[in-house]
Design a protein around this motif. Sequence first.
Motif, PDB file in Angstrom:
ATOM      1  N   LEU A 272       0.821  -1.219   0.000  1.00 52.82           N
ATOM      2  CA  LEU A 272       0.000   0.000   0.000  1.00 52.82           C
ATOM      3  C   LEU A 272       0.852   1.264   0.000  1.00 52.82           C
ATOM      4  CD1 LEU A 272      -2.939  -0.923   2.405  1.00 52.82           C
ATOM      5  CD2 LEU A 272      -3.135  -0.196   0.026  1.00 52.82           C
ATOM      6  N   LEU A 273       2.030   1.191   0.617  1.00 52.93           N
ATOM      7  CA  LEU A 273       2.878   2.386   0.667  1.00 52.93           C
ATOM      8  C   LEU A 273       3.378   2.771  -0.733  1.00 52.93           C
ATOM      9  CD1 LEU A 273       5.274   3.374   3.466  1.00 52.93           C
ATOM     10  CD2 LEU A 273       5.968   3.721   1.108  1.00 52.93           C
ATOM     11  N   PRO A 274       4.020   1.849  -1.476  1.00 52.17           N
ATOM     12  CA  PRO A 274       4.424   2.231  -2.842  1.00 52.17           C
ATOM     13  C   PRO A 274       3.234   2.506  -3.756  1.00 52.17           C
ATOM     14  CG  PRO A 274       4.864  -0.103  -2.447  1.00 52.17           C
ATOM     15  CD  PRO A 274       4.510   0.504  -1.125  1.00 52.17           C
ATOM     16  N   LEU A 275       2.128   1.783  -3.549  1.00 54.02           N
ATOM     17  CA  LEU A 275       0.936   2.046  -4.356  1.00 54.02           C
ATOM     18  C   LEU A 275       0.415   3.460  -4.111  1.00 54.02           C
ATOM     19  CD1 LEU A 275      -1.349   1.029  -6.236  1.00 54.02           C
ATOM     20  CD2 LEU A 275      -2.542   0.245  -4.202  1.00 54.02           C
ATOM     21  N   GLY A 276       0.361   3.853  -2.820  1.00 54.99           N
ATOM     22  CA  GLY A 276      -0.100   5.201  -2.487  1.00 54.99           C
ATOM     23  C   GLY A 276       0.806   6.262  -3.080  1.00 54.99           C
ATOM     24  N   PHE A 277       2.115   6.022  -3.032  1.00 55.87           N
ATOM     25  CA  PHE A 277       3.077   6.977  -3.591  1.00 55.87           C
ATOM     26  C   PHE A 277       2.853   7.143  -5.089  1.00 55.87           C
ATOM     27  CE2 PHE A 277       7.084   8.162  -5.542  1.00 55.87           C
ATOM     28  CZ  PHE A 277       7.531   9.199  -4.731  1.00 55.87           C
ATOM     29  N   LEU A 278       2.761   6.022  -5.805  1.00 51.66           N
ATOM     30  CA  LEU A 278       2.572   6.065  -7.263  1.00 51.66           C
ATOM     31  C   LEU A 278       1.223   6.671  -7.618  1.00 51.66           C
ATOM     32  CD1 LEU A 278       3.690   5.222 -10.055  1.00 51.66           C
ATOM     33  CD2 LEU A 278       2.532   3.032  -9.739  1.00 51.66           C
ATOM     34  N   PHE A 279       0.195   6.312  -6.851  1.00 54.52           N
ATOM     35  CA  PHE A 279      -1.163   6.815  -7.077  1.00 54.52           C
ATOM     36  C   PHE A 279      -1.197   8.338  -6.952  1.00 54.52           C
ATOM     37  CE2 PHE A 279      -5.830   5.554  -5.931  1.00 54.52           C
ATOM     38  CZ  PHE A 279      -6.217   5.901  -7.215  1.00 54.52           C
ATOM     39  N   ALA A 280      -0.491   8.885  -5.941  1.00 55.26           N
ATOM     40  CA  ALA A 280      -0.457  10.334  -5.736  1.00 55.26           C
ATOM     41  C   ALA A 280       0.196  11.042  -6.918  1.00 55.26           C
ATOM     42  CB  ALA A 280       0.282  10.663  -4.441  1.00 55.26           C
ATOM     43  N   TRP A 281       1.171  10.406  -7.552  1.00 55.60           N
ATOM     44  CA  TRP A 281       1.832  11.006  -8.720  1.00 55.60           C
ATOM     45  C   TRP A 281       0.937  10.962  -9.956  1.00 55.60           C
ATOM     46  CZ3 TRP A 281       7.421  11.643 -10.251  1.00 55.60           C
ATOM     47  CH2 TRP A 281       8.187  12.105  -9.165  1.00 55.60           C
ATOM     48  N   LEU A 282       0.103   9.918 -10.037  1.00 50.76           N
ATOM     49  CA  LEU A 282      -0.677   9.713 -11.258  1.00 50.76           C
ATOM     50  C   LEU A 282      -2.023  10.432 -11.252  1.00 50.76           C
ATOM     51  CD1 LEU A 282      -0.075   5.877 -11.809  1.00 50.76           C
ATOM     52  CD2 LEU A 282       0.942   7.772 -13.079  1.00 50.76           C
ATOM     53  N   TYR A 283      -2.585  10.669 -10.054  1.00 51.83           N
ATOM     54  CA  TYR A 283      -3.990  11.084 -10.008  1.00 51.83           C
ATOM     55  C   TYR A 283      -4.280  11.789  -8.688  1.00 51.83           C
ATOM     56  CZ  TYR A 283      -9.113  10.452 -10.205  1.00 51.83           C
ATOM     57  OH  TYR A 283     -10.464  10.643 -10.221  1.00 51.83           O
ATOM     58  N   HIS A 284      -4.766  13.034  -8.767  1.00 43.61           N
ATOM     59  CA  HIS A 284      -4.968  13.774  -7.514  1.00 43.61           C
ATOM     60  C   HIS A 284      -6.151  13.230  -6.713  1.00 43.61           C
ATOM     61  CE1 HIS A 284      -7.969  15.863 -10.021  1.00 43.61           C
ATOM     62  NE2 HIS A 284      -8.546  16.170  -8.893  1.00 43.61           N
ATOM     63  N   GLY A 285      -7.010  12.409  -7.348  1.00 42.73           N
ATOM     64  CA  GLY A 285      -8.095  11.763  -6.606  1.00 42.73           C
ATOM     65  C   GLY A 285      -7.635  10.527  -5.853  1.00 42.73           C
ATOM     66  N   SER A 286      -6.319  10.360  -5.757  1.00 48.64           N
ATOM     67  CA  SER A 286      -5.749   9.182  -5.084  1.00 48.64           C
ATOM     68  C   SER A 286      -6.119   9.102  -3.612  1.00 48.64           C
ATOM     69  CB  SER A 286      -4.225   9.202  -5.217  1.00 48.64           C
ATOM     70  OG  SER A 286      -3.704  10.444  -4.762  1.00 48.64           O
ATOM     71  N   VAL A 287      -6.573  10.197  -3.021  1.00 49.16           N
ATOM     72  CA  VAL A 287      -6.967  10.175  -1.603  1.00 49.16           C
ATOM     73  C   VAL A 287      -8.131   9.215  -1.345  1.00 49.16           C
ATOM     74  CG1 VAL A 287      -6.098  12.464  -0.994  1.00 49.16           C
ATOM     75  CG2 VAL A 287      -8.370  12.237  -2.000  1.00 49.16           C
ATOM     76  N   ILE A 288      -8.780   8.731  -2.415  1.00 47.91           N
ATOM     77  CA  ILE A 288      -9.851   7.740  -2.259  1.00 47.91           C
ATOM     78  C   ILE A 288      -9.311   6.472  -1.612  1.00 47.91           C
ATOM     79  CG2 ILE A 288      -9.567   6.561  -4.491  1.00 47.91           C
ATOM     80  CD1 ILE A 288     -12.934   7.684  -3.061  1.00 47.91           C
ATOM     81  N   LEU A 289      -7.986   6.286  -1.662  1.00 41.42           N
ATOM     82  CA  LEU A 289      -7.371   5.105  -1.063  1.00 41.42           C
ATOM     83  C   LEU A 289      -7.569   5.080   0.463  1.00 41.42           C
ATOM     84  CD1 LEU A 289      -5.706   2.685  -2.075  1.00 41.42           C
ATOM     85  CD2 LEU A 289      -3.638   3.982  -1.545  1.00 41.42           C
ATOM     86  N   ILE A 290      -7.642   6.251   1.091  1.00 41.69           N
ATOM     87  CA  ILE A 290      -7.761   6.311   2.556  1.00 41.69           C
ATOM     88  C   ILE A 290      -9.110   5.767   3.035  1.00 41.69           C
ATOM     89  CG2 ILE A 290      -7.780   7.831   4.577  1.00 41.69           C
ATOM     90  CD1 ILE A 290      -5.726   9.576   3.073  1.00 41.69           C
ATOM     91  N   PRO A 291     -10.257   6.280   2.529  1.00 33.67           N
ATOM     92  CA  PRO A 291     -11.525   5.688   2.982  1.00 33.67           C
ATOM     93  C   PRO A 291     -11.661   4.207   2.620  1.00 33.67           C
ATOM     94  CG  PRO A 291     -11.905   7.272   1.211  1.00 33.67           C
ATOM     95  CD  PRO A 291     -10.499   7.460   1.670  1.00 33.67           C
ATOM     96  N   LEU A 292     -11.023   3.775   1.525  1.00 32.70           N
ATOM     97  CA  LEU A 292     -11.093   2.357   1.167  1.00 32.70           C
ATOM     98  C   LEU A 292     -10.379   1.496   2.213  1.00 32.70           C
ATOM     99  CD1 LEU A 292     -10.581   2.413  -2.718  1.00 32.70           C
ATOM    100  CD2 LEU A 292     -12.644   1.744  -1.472  1.00 32.70           C
ATOM    101  N   THR A 293      -9.217   1.948   2.666  1.00 32.19           N
ATOM    102  CA  THR A 293      -8.505   1.170   3.689  1.00 32.19           C
ATOM    103  C   THR A 293      -9.247   1.216   5.030  1.00 32.19           C
ATOM    104  OG1 THR A 293      -7.077   3.093   4.098  1.00 32.19           O
ATOM    105  CG2 THR A 293      -6.215   1.375   2.657  1.00 32.19           C
ATOM    106  N   ILE A 294      -9.913   2.325   5.310  1.00 32.91           N
ATOM    107  CA  ILE A 294     -10.722   2.417   6.536  1.00 32.91           C
ATOM    108  C   ILE A 294     -11.883   1.409   6.473  1.00 32.91           C
ATOM    109  CG2 ILE A 294     -12.307   3.898   7.837  1.00 32.91           C
ATOM    110  CD1 ILE A 294     -10.457   6.260   7.115  1.00 32.91           C
ATOM    111  N   LEU A 295     -12.512   1.314   5.292  1.00 36.56           N
ATOM    112  CA  LEU A 295     -13.605   0.346   5.136  1.00 36.56           C
ATOM    113  C   LEU A 295     -13.089  -1.087   5.271  1.00 36.56           C
ATOM    114  CD1 LEU A 295     -15.664   1.911   2.199  1.00 36.56           C
ATOM    115  CD2 LEU A 295     -16.208   1.930   4.639  1.00 36.56           C
ATOM    116  N   TYR A 296     -11.868  -1.324   4.795  1.00 40.05           N
ATOM    117  CA  TYR A 296     -11.271  -2.657   4.949  1.00 40.05           C
ATOM    118  C   TYR A 296     -11.064  -2.980   6.431  1.00 40.05           C
ATOM    119  CZ  TYR A 296      -7.978  -6.522   4.652  1.00 40.05           C
ATOM    120  OH  TYR A 296      -7.363  -7.733   4.800  1.00 40.05           O
TER     121      TYR A 296
END
Length: 281
Positions: free
Chosen positions: A1-25
Amino acid sequence: LLPLGFLFAWLYHGSVILIPLTILYALSCLVTEKRLIWKPIAYACAGLALGFLINPYFPDSLRFLARHLPDVAGSGTGVPPSAEWFSYASWDLFQTTRGAWLLLLAGILIMTFYRLGLTRRTLFHFLACCMMLVLFLRARRFVEYWPLFVALFSASVIHEASGEVISSIKRLANPAEIQKRRLIWFAFLSGLFVVLVAASAVNAVRTGLEISQNAPADRFVNASVWLKANTPRHSVVYNSQWDTFPDLFFHNHHNLWVAGLNANFTYFIEPRLWLLYKNVS
């Protein structure tokens, strides 16, 4: 998740959607397994934070994100929102994604029929599906997200039910009937495959026709070339619609164009400029 989050932030500013998804998990783990986990949330947050901070556009990477949050929350700045931030009418909501609605219904019916208990995976996909549905009801741009999560939820349910289906067949049928049922399933799945391939082909043709009816990509080529030949380099050209900028800029890097992004960005730079731009338009 750490490298995925890093890459996601570079590719797409909507990457913050990853946070509520991990909370739901984490919530799905708490409900189904009675254990509290925090590492997925921490790693996702750390990866996103590093991606926004260690960024060639920092600190603008953070400003860019902050300026889009009002759009998502619906607390606008007074700037008219783009079409993608409006919600669909109720019937259009169904028409646009009818396959996803039917798939969601199928997943819920399968769970009910086989009286399946909620596993961590199925509960997580269901919660994520609900979150994406709320966002989809908020704005049509989330039509790109919700159907995918419906497919994940339904696939998880079908996977969980597969054992029950096989067990019930073994209990109720003799070997000859089992073979017969297998043939029926094979025929059904083959038919489904043919239908899906045919539907994909029809969709591809329809999409091609839709694209062919769009405004031609070279609609401003003559104006762009004329400006390039008859105006000083870096002279400013006023374009009344920001979404015509790609067509103009593609043929002309010689001039500077007044608007090339959503009007919110002009507003954030200088509200008076945006008001002037609006009045001139």
